[in-house]
Enzyme design. Structure first.
Site, PDB file in Angstrom:
ATOM      1  N   HIS A   1       0.835  -1.211   0.000  1.00 22.76           N
ATOM      2  CA  HIS A   1       0.000   0.000   0.000  1.00 22.76           C
ATOM      3  C   HIS A   1       0.871   1.263   0.000  1.00 22.76           C
ATOM      4  CE1 HIS A   1      -4.342   0.965   0.290  1.00 22.76           C
ATOM      5  NE2 HIS A   1      -3.907   2.156   0.674  1.00 22.76           N
TER       6      HIS A   1
ATOM      7  N   ALA B   1       7.125   2.445  -5.444  1.00 23.20           N
ATOM      8  CA  ALA B   1       8.285   3.286  -5.783  1.00 23.20           C
ATOM      9  C   ALA B   1       8.728   3.158  -7.231  1.00 23.20           C
ATOM     10  CB  ALA B   1       9.448   2.993  -4.839  1.00 23.20           C
ATOM     11  N   VAL B   2       7.791   2.917  -8.122  1.00 21.26           N
ATOM     12  CA  VAL B   2       8.108   2.874  -9.557  1.00 21.26           C
ATOM     13  C   VAL B   2       8.217   4.314 -10.048  1.00 21.26           C
ATOM     14  CG1 VAL B   2       7.349   2.127 -11.832  1.00 21.26           C
ATOM     15  CG2 VAL B   2       6.922   0.679  -9.841  1.00 21.26           C
TER      16      VAL B   2
END
Length: 337
Positions: free
Chosen positions: A236, A269-270
């Site tokens: 999440h 965290a892309v």
């Protein structure tokens, strides 16, 4: 679109909620929930970033791959990219409110469609959150995936019925939202689900059902056993439980556990096309992007969302060419450095 100007505009509109940092790694916004940060110390958000950053791509240029194809198929829909938009809501208390929930949902769904991608929409304490996503999906020919919070069984099934009526191509539940502080603050009870409850929900619809928030192989097995069509390996965004591993740490074992028996998505965290390729190499079939899309929406509306997704796709193409990977599916077999 002027990318620098878009980020500058987003920074101004998100002031006090997101700094639109040069490196979005969760350090500056640690503990800012509500807001755009990670819960508690922010360790889980930072773990997502660090785990993905630690993966190294082996550069290979002595090969026959001169063109790459990023097209994929998802639940019967042909897409130009394996990059999807993660479900996000709470514009007023997470993003500052300089945009309505309805406008945000439309920007995200329309921007994703322009980029040949797929937007997932969310749920929250305010009915406008789920309603706005459904309306945006319906307005775009059902091209979207509504995700429902882990509410009481009847509440979930009622929302599934509305998703079906809106023509959604699939539907899901973010079980990783079971402990959301923001939901508790608005007296909206959410909580964990057992296998029997998941099975009941899956059986209640003919739509492909997605379970978002899987972080262990044994729970991935439960998703398979209960008939889920897909899972999202996700914590999440680090917003619900402090001190979890990063998604890139747990993804390989989870992908190995399900062994192609369902579709595997991953988020966390892309920030670039190279990050997308890393998650594909670690076992994901497609990737969800969250925070950068918020920057696009606030900095340039639907066009801004498209710009973010187009930039990532361009970076993905370059990364695939420089690693000898012709298709997203081939990334599963690439050798990392």
């Amino acid at each position: 679109m002027d990318y620098k100007a878009m980020r500058s505009k987003a920074r101004e509109r998100l002031k006090g909620y997101c700094r639109v940092c040069p490196v979005c790694d969760g350090r500056v916004c640690a503990g800012e929930v509500p807001g755009m940060g990670g819960t508690g110390t922010g360790n889980s958000f930072k773990a997502n970033y660090r785990a993905l950053e630690a993966v190294r791509l082996a550069m290979r240029t002595l090969h026959g791959v001169t063109e790459v194809e990023t097209r994929t198929t998802c639940f019967g829909l042909n897409l130009a990219t394996p990059i999807h938009v993660a479900p996000m809501t709470g514009v007023s208390y997470n993003m500052g409110g300089d945009m309505s929930e309805e406008e945000f949902a439309l920007n995200v769904v329309e921007g994703a469609q322009r980029a040949g991608a797929l937007a997932w929409t969310g749920d929250g304490a305010d009915p406008a959150m789920f309603d706005s996503g459904l309306a945006a999906i319906a307005a775009n020919g059902g091209r979207g995936v509504p995700i429902i919070k882990p509410r009481a069984q009847g509440e979930i099934i009622a929302r599934i019925r509305r998703a079906e009526e809106a023509g959604a191509m699939a539907v899901g539940m973010d079980v990783d939202g079971a402990g959301l502080v923001t939901m508790a603050q608005f007296d909206q009870p959410v909580g964990p689900k057992n296998a029997e409850e998941i099975q009941e929900i899956v059986a209640a619809t003919s739509l492909p059902f997605i379970l978002k928030g899987i972080m262990t192989p044994d729970e991935a097995e439960i998703a398979v056993r209960t008939g889920c069509a897909a899972i999202v390996v996700s914590n999440h965004g680090g917003r619900v439980l402090d001190h979890t591993p990063g998604v890139a740490e747990v993804l390989p074992e989870i992908a190995k556990a399900v062994a192609g028996r369902l579709t595997v998505f991953a988020d966390g965290a892309v920030r670039s096309g190279s990050d997308v390729l890393k998650l594909l190499a670690l076992g994901a079939d497609a990737v969800l992007v969250g925070r950068p899309v918020i920057t696009g929406a606030f900095g340039g509306g639907a066009q801004g969302v498209q710009a973010v997704l187009d930039k990532m796709r361009t970076e993905l193409i370059q990364a695939m060419l420089l690693t000898g990977v012709a298709t997203p599916a081939e990334a599963h077999h690439m050798v990392l450095a």
